[in-house]
Motif scaffolding. Structure first.
Motif, mmCIF file in Angstrom:
data_model
loop_
_atom_site.group_PDB
_atom_site.id
_atom_site.type_symbol
_atom_site.label_atom_id
_atom_site.label_comp_id
_atom_site.label_asym_id
_atom_site.label_seq_id
_atom_site.Cartn_x
_atom_site.Cartn_y
_atom_site.Cartn_z
ATOM 1 N N GLY A 116 43.410 -28.316 38.868
ATOM 2 C CA GLY A 116 42.608 -27.504 38.411
ATOM 3 C C GLY A 116 42.241 -26.223 39.541
ATOM 4 N N HIS A 117 41.899 -24.959 38.868
ATOM 5 C CA HIS A 117 41.818 -23.841 39.889
ATOM 6 C C HIS A 117 40.510 -23.324 39.392
ATOM 7 C CE1 HIS A 117 45.864 -24.665 40.419
ATOM 8 N NE2 HIS A 117 45.881 -23.765 41.295
ATOM 9 N N PHE A 118 39.614 -22.840 40.483
ATOM 10 C CA PHE A 118 38.620 -22.065 40.235
ATOM 11 C C PHE A 118 39.069 -20.630 40.095
ATOM 12 C CE2 PHE A 118 35.450 -25.371 40.961
ATOM 13 C CZ PHE A 118 34.604 -25.113 39.981
ATOM 14 N N GLY A 119 38.486 -19.756 39.301
ATOM 15 C CA GLY A 119 38.773 -18.121 39.500
ATOM 16 C C GLY A 119 37.876 -17.510 38.686
ATOM 17 N N LEU A 120 38.248 -16.307 38.455
ATOM 18 C CA LEU A 120 37.413 -15.174 37.822
ATOM 19 C C LEU A 120 37.984 -14.884 36.616
ATOM 20 C CD1 LEU A 120 36.080 -12.618 40.532
ATOM 21 C CD2 LEU A 120 34.818 -14.465 39.301
ATOM 22 N N SER A 121 37.311 -15.059 35.392
ATOM 23 C CA SER A 121 38.059 -14.766 34.011
ATOM 24 C C SER A 121 38.017 -13.212 34.122
ATOM 25 C CB SER A 121 36.947 -15.304 32.880
ATOM 26 O OG SER A 121 35.574 -14.677 33.028
ATOM 27 N N ALA A 122 38.326 -12.545 32.806
ATOM 28 C CA ALA A 122 38.759 -11.173 32.928
ATOM 29 C C ALA A 122 37.051 -10.411 32.783
ATOM 30 C CB ALA A 122 39.288 -10.817 31.461
ATOM 31 N N ASP A 123 36.029 -11.227 32.204
ATOM 32 C CA ASP A 123 34.900 -10.648 32.227
ATOM 33 C C ASP A 123 34.054 -11.027 33.364
ATOM 34 O OD1 ASP A 123 34.490 -13.290 31.322
ATOM 35 O OD2 ASP A 123 33.312 -12.714 29.607
ATOM 36 N N GLY A 124 34.563 -11.452 34.357
ATOM 37 C CA GLY A 124 33.714 -11.744 35.862
ATOM 38 C C GLY A 124 32.910 -13.040 35.596
ATOM 39 N N MET A 125 33.437 -14.027 34.859
ATOM 40 C CA MET A 125 32.937 -15.460 34.879
ATOM 41 C C MET A 125 33.418 -16.323 35.773
ATOM 42 S SD MET A 125 30.243 -15.155 32.741
ATOM 43 C CE MET A 125 29.774 -16.694 32.042
ATOM 44 N N LEU A 126 32.777 -16.934 36.736
ATOM 45 C CA LEU A 126 33.421 -18.077 37.565
ATOM 46 C C LEU A 126 33.633 -19.170 36.635
ATOM 47 C CD1 LEU A 126 34.052 -19.280 40.343
ATOM 48 C CD2 LEU A 126 31.839 -20.323 40.103
ATOM 49 N N THR A 127 35.002 -19.487 36.374
ATOM 50 C CA THR A 127 35.643 -20.230 35.609
ATOM 51 C C THR A 127 36.562 -21.260 36.138
ATOM 52 O OG1 THR A 127 35.622 -18.486 34.026
ATOM 53 C CG2 THR A 127 37.110 -20.232 33.366
ATOM 54 N N LEU A 128 36.484 -22.684 35.275
ATOM 55 C CA LEU A 128 37.565 -23.519 36.098
ATOM 56 C C LEU A 128 38.665 -23.530 34.912
ATOM 57 C CD1 LEU A 128 38.197 -26.073 37.873
ATOM 58 C CD2 LEU A 128 37.125 -27.483 36.045
ATOM 59 N N PHE A 129 39.845 -23.397 35.567
ATOM 60 C CA PHE A 129 40.969 -23.257 34.768
ATOM 61 C C PHE A 129 42.029 -24.374 35.187
ATOM 62 C CE2 PHE A 129 39.764 -18.957 35.516
ATOM 63 C CZ PHE A 129 39.846 -18.335 34.401
ATOM 64 N N HIS A 130 42.612 -24.757 33.934
ATOM 65 C CA HIS A 130 43.761 -25.864 34.137
ATOM 66 C C HIS A 130 45.221 -24.911 34.561
ATOM 67 C CE1 HIS A 130 45.987 -29.329 33.502
ATOM 68 N NE2 HIS A 130 46.938 -28.680 32.990
ATOM 69 N N GLY A 131 45.393 -24.909 35.808
ATOM 70 C CA GLY A 131 46.398 -24.235 36.151
ATOM 71 C C GLY A 131 45.729 -22.832 36.854
ATOM 72 N N VAL A 132 46.571 -21.717 37.006
ATOM 73 C CA VAL A 132 46.273 -20.729 37.832
ATOM 74 C C VAL A 132 45.518 -19.857 36.884
ATOM 75 C CG1 VAL A 132 47.896 -20.560 39.722
ATOM 76 C CG2 VAL A 132 48.204 -19.316 37.633
ATOM 77 N N PRO A 133 44.336 -18.800 37.246
ATOM 78 C CA PRO A 133 43.628 -18.014 36.429
ATOM 79 C C PRO A 133 44.587 -17.063 35.384
ATOM 80 C CG PRO A 133 42.582 -18.169 38.547
ATOM 81 C CD PRO A 133 43.717 -18.907 38.452
ATOM 82 N N ALA A 134 45.520 -16.723 36.092
ATOM 83 C CA ALA A 134 46.607 -15.813 35.187
ATOM 84 C C ALA A 134 47.005 -16.666 34.019
ATOM 85 C CB ALA A 134 47.846 -15.448 35.992
ATOM 86 N N ASP A 135 47.093 -17.845 33.915
ATOM 87 C CA ASP A 135 47.628 -18.692 32.648
ATOM 88 C C ASP A 135 46.376 -18.682 31.638
ATOM 89 O OD1 ASP A 135 49.987 -19.060 33.918
ATOM 90 O OD2 ASP A 135 49.503 -20.976 34.561
ATOM 91 N N GLN A 136 45.074 -18.301 31.791
ATOM 92 C CA GLN A 136 43.956 -18.281 30.905
ATOM 93 C C GLN A 136 43.777 -19.631 30.224
ATOM 94 O OE1 GLN A 136 41.596 -15.510 30.907
ATOM 95 N NE2 GLN A 136 42.800 -15.006 32.868
ATOM 96 N N GLU A 137 44.172 -20.624 30.907
ATOM 97 C CA GLU A 137 43.794 -22.077 30.179
ATOM 98 C C GLU A 137 42.506 -22.570 30.779
ATOM 99 O OE1 GLU A 137 45.926 -26.336 29.476
ATOM 100 O OE2 GLU A 137 47.072 -24.791 30.290
ATOM 101 N N VAL A 138 41.288 -22.224 30.074
ATOM 102 C CA VAL A 138 40.129 -22.619 30.330
ATOM 103 C C VAL A 138 39.472 -23.713 30.309
ATOM 104 C CG1 VAL A 138 37.542 -21.849 30.209
ATOM 105 C CG2 VAL A 138 39.250 -19.871 30.069
ATOM 106 N N VAL A 139 39.092 -24.469 31.256
ATOM 107 C CA VAL A 139 38.525 -25.796 31.062
ATOM 108 C C VAL A 139 36.843 -25.600 30.933
ATOM 109 C CG1 VAL A 139 38.092 -28.073 32.265
ATOM 110 C CG2 VAL A 139 40.377 -26.878 32.241
ATOM 111 N N GLN A 140 36.362 -24.964 31.931
ATOM 112 C CA GLN A 140 34.727 -24.638 31.899
ATOM 113 C C GLN A 140 34.498 -23.466 32.506
ATOM 114 O OE1 GLN A 140 32.607 -27.673 33.902
ATOM 115 N NE2 GLN A 140 31.011 -27.296 32.701
ATOM 116 N N THR A 141 33.445 -22.705 31.592
ATOM 117 C CA THR A 141 32.918 -21.538 32.368
ATOM 118 C C THR A 141 31.670 -21.962 32.993
ATOM 119 O OG1 THR A 141 34.373 -20.204 30.666
ATOM 120 C CG2 THR A 141 32.401 -19.169 31.754
ATOM 121 N N PHE A 142 31.034 -21.158 34.009
ATOM 122 C CA PHE A 142 29.992 -21.365 34.767
ATOM 123 C C PHE A 142 29.144 -20.262 34.618
ATOM 124 C CE2 PHE A 142 33.125 -24.434 36.493
ATOM 125 C CZ PHE A 142 32.342 -25.455 36.568
#
Length: 189
Positions: A116-142
């Motif tokens: 799990g990795h926290f990061g920012l989505s392209a539209d500026g949302m704090l997001t939990l990803f499976h893998g690094v944010p560059a892979d864009q595999e979203v688990v949950q958006t906050f």
């Protein structure tokens, strides 16, 4: 208190149903089946139901948004014993062939702990990803982050760390990231 009473009542009902079904199924003989056996079999099968299995579906819901299921066949005659193993699980639904039990885990899932990795989505949302944010595999958006405020308040390294992805391995790290970046939540009206 009312919800707790309802959970205990549903467990008691399931336990009694399992016990009664087991007793009636084990007492049947020949081609004549008891009324409960016919109910369980949909009125179309005879005592062969006693040897068949009932499916327990164990669904878990984690704080990080992940849900998983495990399916377990259980002999109908052992249903009451099997239910004792799942004390604290909520009965979601039950019918003549399966029962779905739910447990809300107060932890993040094994998958989130593993990658799990926290990061920012392209539209500026704090997001939990499976893998690094560059892979864009979203688990949950906050929530949307006020990036201008964040960049003005935090050191450049912390902002870049969030953009690359902040690894979370357990619940305390998960909560820490949510707490740290919560102050930069953009209130949308």
């Amino acid at each position: 208190m009312k919800k707790k009473w309802m959970v205990y009542t549903s467990w008691a009902f399931a336990l009694v149903t399992g016990l009664v079904a087991g007793i009636l199924l084990s007492q049947g003989s020949g081609k004549e089946a008891g009324g409960l056996t016919q109910l369980l079999a949909g009125g179309k099968r005879s005592m062969e139901v006693a040897g068949s299995s009932y499916e327990l579906v164990l669904a878990r819901s984690y704080l990080c948004g992940v849900r998983d299921e495990e399916r377990k066949p259980v002999a109908i005659s052992h249903l009451a014993d099997a239910m004792a193993d799942y004390k604290g699980w909520e009965i979601v639904t039950a019918d003549h062939s399966k029962m779905i039990l739910m447990k809300r885990e107060q932890d993040i899932s094994p998958e989130c702990k593993e990658n799990g990795h926290f990061g920012l989505s392209a539209d500026g949302m704090l997001t939990l990803f499976h893998g690094v944010p560059a892979d864009q595999e979203v688990v949950q958006t906050f929530y949307r982050i006020n990036t201008a405020k964040m960049e003005a308040s935090l050191p450049k390294e912390e902002v870049e760390s969030l953009r690359r992805g902040i690894r979370v391995r357990d619940l305390s790290e998960y909560n820490s990231v949510l707490s740290t970046y919560g102050e930069f939540q953009l209130n949308e009206e």
